[in-house]
Design an enzyme around this catalytic site. Sequence first.
Site, PDB file in Angstrom:
ATOM      1  N   GLU A 183      39.286  47.795  28.351  1.00  9.38           N
ATOM      2  CA  GLU A 183      40.367  48.547  28.988  1.00  9.38           C
ATOM      3  C   GLU A 183      41.725  48.189  28.413  1.00  9.38           C
ATOM      4  O   GLU A 183      42.233  47.085  28.626  1.00  9.38           O
ATOM      5  CB  GLU A 183      40.388  48.311  30.491  1.00  9.38           C
ATOM      6  CG  GLU A 183      41.448  49.161  31.186  1.00  9.38           C
ATOM      7  CD  GLU A 183      41.411  49.063  32.684  1.00  9.38           C
ATOM      8  OE1 GLU A 183      42.056  49.917  33.331  1.00  9.38           O
ATOM      9  OE2 GLU A 183      40.759  48.144  33.217  1.00  9.38           O
ATOM     10  N   GLU A 282      40.710  53.785  40.711  1.00  7.25           N
ATOM     11  CA  GLU A 282      41.397  52.493  40.716  1.00  7.25           C
ATOM     12  C   GLU A 282      42.885  52.695  41.006  1.00  7.25           C
ATOM     13  O   GLU A 282      43.749  52.579  40.127  1.00  7.25           O
ATOM     14  CB  GLU A 282      41.188  51.746  39.403  1.00  7.25           C
ATOM     15  CG  GLU A 282      41.523  50.271  39.562  1.00  7.25           C
ATOM     16  CD  GLU A 282      41.456  49.501  38.271  1.00  7.25           C
ATOM     17  OE1 GLU A 282      40.939  48.384  38.305  1.00  7.25           O
ATOM     18  OE2 GLU A 282      41.942  49.997  37.241  1.00  7.25           O
TER      19      GLU A 282
END
Length: 308
Positions: A183, A282
């Site tokens: 990420e 998220e």
Amino acid sequence: MFRRDFVKTAVSASAATLVSGVATANTTTPKAKNNFKLAYAPHFGMFQNSAGKDLIDQLKFMADNGFTALEDNGMMGRPVEIQTKIGETLAKLGMTMGVFVVDKGGNSQNTLAAGKQAHIDIFLDGCKRAVETAKRCNAKWMTVVPGDFERNLPIGIQTGHVIDALRRGADILAPHGLTMVLEPLSDSPNLFLQTSDQTYEICRGVNSPACKILFDIYHMQKTEGHIIPHIDWCWSEIGYFQIGDNPGRKEPTTGEINYKNVFKHIYTKMKANNQNFIFGMEHGNSKPGKEGEEALIKAYLESDSFTV
């Protein structure tokens, strides 16, 4: 919010709240209230005002409202019996486990860019423990962040160090059919992994089905913008998506990202390539309480209402 803080918050919010019981033995689940086109994955705590603090009740609420996946960044920090119960409940509800974060690695104290054996050992140990966690909760994907820049080394040397370490991690995960998703983040200029094209380059260097991109649309809007072209350029190496509007890191429709168009574009490419992705939610809720949770669901219904 930094990744390590997000994980800490997610775990502390619900670590002691599991579980008066799991779903019944009858695996026929009632028809969900909503039928989303994409596999959106809430996290624990997102609906606790509506479902209560018990994690199993929260999972049931998610399923009842049409969410077909879960992500839990702090899964590795939960007791083994709770990991197992979450996995069993997901299976009974017909839900898929999304990402959890490989812990004790990838922060400023343990950066893979440094090429130090002690840092690599910590990362590899995390990968080994992640395999066992994944078995218990039926996970396939786990988030990896390589850590900060090692600023006394040239960028090419740092990149080589990261690739070498990730190859060794992929060798641990691949035999189990697991995938670490890297990420790139916008949290700090000190982070080594910043952009989707840089992550694409590293995944190509690792050259393993066990190492792909976690394309967090919120972070990439902040860092690079031009979201749909970057998704297209990186498509072959993307393994997972995450969601959050910008500014604010709240649900879609609360910021500047046209999520309806982004979702439509991804959905169309998925169908053309016979692929599926999980879309991790998220982000926070823009409003407090049950009202905020209802608004969040409404925002996803609106953003998912594209036509193709």
